[in-house]
Design an enzyme around this catalytic site. Structure first.
Site, short mmCIF file in Angstrom:
data_model
loop_
_atom_site.label_atom_id
_atom_site.label_comp_id
_atom_site.label_asym_id
_atom_site.label_seq_id
_atom_site.Cartn_x
_atom_site.Cartn_y
_atom_site.Cartn_z
CD GLU A 114 -2.41 -1.34 2.66
OE1 GLU A 114 -1.76 -0.71 3.81
OE2 GLU A 114 -2.79 -2.55 3.23
CE LYS A 116 4.84 5.66 6.84
NZ LYS A 116 4.27 6.32 7.61
CG ASP A 118 4.19 12.28 5.29
OD1 ASP A 118 3.42 12.51 6.22
OD2 ASP A 118 4.71 13.46 4.64
CE1 TYR A 225 -3.51 2.10 8.26
CE2 TYR A 225 -3.44 4.51 7.31
CZ TYR A 225 -2.92 4.33 8.02
OH TYR A 225 -2.85 5.00 9.35
CE LYS A 312 8.50 6.58 6.65
NZ LYS A 312 9.15 7.69 7.24
CB CYS A 406 29.00 24.69 27.71
SG CYS A 406 27.18 25.47 28.28
CB CYS A 409 27.77 27.51 31.61
SG CYS A 409 27.91 25.38 31.06
CB CYS A 424 27.33 21.46 29.09
SG CYS A 424 26.93 22.02 30.58
CB CYS A 430 24.34 24.63 32.23
SG CYS A 430 23.89 24.75 30.32
S1 IVH Z 1 -1.06 0.24 8.49
C1 IVH Z 1 0.13 -1.10 13.48
N1 IVH Z 1 -0.57 1.30 6.91
O1 IVH Z 1 2.06 5.46 8.99
C2 IVH Z 1 0.06 -1.24 11.52
N2 IVH Z 1 -0.02 2.67 8.68
O2 IVH Z 1 3.81 4.72 10.35
C3 IVH Z 1 0.55 0.64 11.52
N3 IVH Z 1 0.70 5.17 7.21
O3 IVH Z 1 1.02 5.92 11.44
C4 IVH Z 1 -0.31 1.15 10.64
N4 IVH Z 1 -0.68 4.63 5.07
O4 IVH Z 1 -0.26 7.04 9.97
C5 IVH Z 1 -0.13 1.93 8.00
N5 IVH Z 1 -1.34 1.50 4.39
C6 IVH Z 1 -1.04 2.29 5.56
C7 IVH Z 1 -0.27 3.76 6.27
C8 IVH Z 1 -0.22 3.57 7.04
C9 IVH Z 1 0.56 5.76 6.43
C10 IVH Z 1 0.53 5.52 8.36
C11 IVH Z 1 -0.06 5.70 9.65
C12 IVH Z 1 0.49 5.05 11.13
C13 IVH Z 1 2.18 5.18 10.32
C14 IVH Z 1 3.09 4.30 11.22
#
Ligand code: IVH
Length: 667
Positions: A114, A116, A118, A225, A312, A406, A409, A424, A430
């Site tokens: 899937e 991801k 943001d 998701y 990522k 530092c 301080c 420090c 400090c």
């Molecule tokens: S699964 C236990 N699926 O990523 C399963 N998360 O780093 C956890 N996110 O808090 C989530 N797309 O905000 C899942 N297809 C996707 C996602 C997803 C974005 C985000 C979500 C989660 C964060 C985890």
């Protein structure tokens, strides 16, 4: 129109409008014109005005936003919201895959991939096909109830169709498309308001607006998701998403089932390019084991599932000049070098500073003041320098000399064996360290004293009255009033905030103290395990590492903390001041409900279901999930499941409203 006809018409209109919303916002296949849609909506609004008693909170008219709120209720998640492990490398993926294959002796694992997105994570609870509650992730164990705001999202179905479970949770991401973001910023520029940094920030900020009508104006979208339900209806994760789509919910059409890691990699390669044409930001791909039984078998680490990982994408880099390196002193005395950059735009934000982490990092990069550098936003919020453009370095360039003292301080810095960071050691005097500790102590997740912010913490330390958190509780009104620019109202606010914090639970006090390595979770574990500050202070190394998730490093830090006389003094003062130095046991309040079994269904006005459950258990009662001959009472809220009701009626189980239930305890 008679009453009956009116009600029928309202229902028909609701249904039709929901269907059109779905076609437009979820399927992207509208079947009527905007004008026709508006006419139907206007007709429904007119009828709702005449018959307000029949307005459903999930009515399509509510997409423009209902009543404004004072604030959001914090609600415990029924199931914790975990985060995900993440990686940028194929090697890590190989390892992830191998571990699972080995454990199962399988050739190829079936994964669901899937995108991801943001944005901001959201948990939606549906009951009988109606949106009952929407919660933000919060700290993972509790979030804010943003139901009213969530209802305004056009692509979020508040009334489902098809064969949905009576009760389930579904999670997803709320986000904003780049186009919508740009339009919003253009409007703000026109009205002279500050511009938003990026779509993610606006999306999460929008959900926190107190006026749903304002939220309704933001072009937010959702993708779901993860389906969570108690009946184990689905063998595969992908099937659960298909089912959710069939109930009218918006799932990602880009998701794919991949057989084995090579198909996963093909998906990654494809989307690494194709993501640029999506119109919204994705920072990677989430790879999930598709078989639910295998998911359950693999389980979770303390923080993340073992059955999923986020890959990522490498992000785009900006190219700019390093103007200087400054140093920040944190609350623990840790020194962080910061790159001061010639401002440059990166993925929609202007970057002026970047973290350089520590002296090793500067050495590793051999980065020098005056260099041209590459800056990236990795998953973190703070951008980082990833490399130096050596082709632009002049002959006069000199290696960077790290500081020895530092910057705040003047104390000589130290660096412990095996640690990258310089410190420090002047923790007691400090100024930024003192202020940082106070700031941490009053922060939201610690003692939550909102009347003291970062600046006030600094000012208070500056006066010399506040050297440690316990000193806060001896501040007087007169002292505060003698500070510059302090008004009576603010002074009183500060004192009230401090006084109110005395009731914060022990685990927060412990977290707020800022013991090295004792974050929120560790503080919770320690508080739960030892039960009191006294017991914790007396614990030795062996007793400490016995606690779940407490390793040697933490144990040593806790021992070092309490071996210092001044910290033991502070502990004593905390006790004398009446702060919570013991873990409150969920103590039994009475036996009023002993021998009774309750089933809770629906949503309630005054309490969450978990709260009702807690009340029952604290008073000796039992809570069961399904109605049976053993059920004494069915506590019935709005939107209760029809099957439960039917069964309760058949078995002659007494139904209680929330108030009737609470009355059981008023004796
Ligand atoms: S699964 C236990 N699926 O990523 C399963 N998360 O780093 C956890 N996110 O808090 C989530 N797309 O905000 C899942 N297809 C996707 C996602 C997803 C974005 C985000 C979500 C989660 C964060 C985890």
């Amino acid at each position: 129109m008679d009453l009956f006809d009116a009600q029928q018409r309202m229902q028909a209109l609701s249904q039709a409008l929901n269907e059109h919303n779905y076609r437009y916002y979820v399927l992207d296949e509208p079947s009527i014109s905007d004008r026709e849609f508006d006419a139907l909506l206007a007709e429904l609004a007119e009828l709702e005005k005449a018959y307000p008693q029949w307005v459903s909170p999930n009515s399509p008219t509510q997409k423009v936003g209902g009543q404004a709120l004072d604030g959001f209720q914090t609600v415990l998640h029924k199931r914790p919201m975990m985060s995900l492990g993440n990686t940028y490398s194929y090697e890590d993926l190989d390892e992830f895959d191998q571990r699972i294959r080995k454990a199962k002796g399988l050739e190829d694992i079936e994964y669901n991939c899937e995108l991801k997105i943001d944005g901001l994570a959201i948990a939606l609870h549906y009951q009988n096909g109606q949106l009952a509650q929407a919660l933000t992730r919060g700290d993972g164990s509790q979030g804010d109830d943003v139901t009213e705001n969530a209802r305004t999202l056009r692509s979020l179905q508040t009334q489902l169709s098809g064969n949905y479970p009576e009760e389930f949770e579904i999670r997803g991401e709320i986000f904003m498309h780049r186009k919508g973001f740009e339009k919003l910023n253009a409007q703000r520029a026109e009205s002279g308001e500050n511009l938003y940094a990026n779509p993610r920030n606006v999306a999460s900020g929008s959900l926190k607006l107190k006026d749903p009508k304002e939220v309704a104006k933001r072009p937010l979208d959702i993708v779901l998701y993860q389906v969570l339900e108690d009946q184990n209806r689905f063998k595969k994760h992908s099937e659960s998403l298909e089912a959710a789509a069939s109930w009218g919910l918006k799932t990602a059409k880009e998701s794919r089932v991949c057989h084995g890691l090579s198909e996963v990699k093909a998906y990654l390669d494809h989307w690494n390019q194709a993501r640029k044409n999506l119109g919204y930001d994705t920072d990677g791909v989430v790879i999930k084991v598709n078989d639910k039984a295998l998911q359950a078998e693999l389980g979770f680490t303390a923080k993340v599932p073992r059955w999923a990982i986020a890959y990522k994408f490498e992000t785009e880099a900006a190219h700019t000049r390093l103007l200087g390196i400054s140093y920040q002193v944190g609350r623990t005395g840790a020194i962080t070098p910061v790159a001061e950059l010639d401002p440059v735009s990166l993925l929609g934000t202007t970057v002026k500073r970047a973290s350089l982490h520590n002296a090793n990092e500067i050495e590793r990069l051999d980065v020098r003041v005056g260099d041209w550098v590459f800056v990236e936003k990795g998953g973190e919020i703070i951008p980082k320098i990833v490399g130096v453009d050596l082709s632009k370095r002049g002959p006069e360039s000199q290696p960077h000399l790290y500081i020895h003292e530092c910057p705040e301080c003047g104390t000589g810095l130290i660096r412990n064996e095996g640690e990258a960071q310089h410190y420090c050691p002047n923790a007691l005097a400090c100024p930024p360290q003192m202020a940082g500790r106070i700031e941490h102590f009053v922060s939201r997740k610690a003692m939550d004293i909102q009347s003291i912010g970062a600046e006030m913490a600094e000012d208070l330390v500056q006066t010399g009255w506040i050297k440690n958190p316990a000193d806060l509780y001896t501040l007087s009104f007169e002292q505060l009033m003698s500070m510059e620019r302090m008004g009576e109202k603010s002074a009183q606010n500060i004192l009230d905030g401090i006084a109110a914090s005395k009731t914060q639970p022990f685990e927060r006090l412990l977290f707020g103290w800022g013991i090295r390595y004792v974050g929120e979770t560790v503080a919770k574990k320690l508080a739960a395990h030892f039960g009191s500050l006294q017991t914790l202070m007396q614990a030795d190394f062996d007793q400490l590492i016995e606690v779940d998730e407490i390793g040697e490093r933490i144990a040593e830090a806790v021992i070092a903390h309490f071996s210092q006389e001044r910290n033991r003094d502070i502990a004593q003062r905390f006790e004398e001041l009446g702060l919570q130095t013991q873990t409150l046991k969920k103590e039994k309040q009475s036996d009023a409900l002993a021998g009774k079994t309750f089933v809770i269904s629906g949503v309630f006005a005054k309490h969450s279901r978990d709260e009702i459950k807690e009340i029952i258990e604290a008073n000796g009662g039992k809570v069961a999930s399904g109605v049976s001959a053993k059920t004494s009472y069915l506590v019935a809220g709005d939107g209760m499941g029809p099957s439960k009701l039917e069964k309760a009626e058949k078995l002659g189980v007494t139904l209680l409203s929330e108030d009737e239930f609470l009355a059981l305890l008023d004796t």
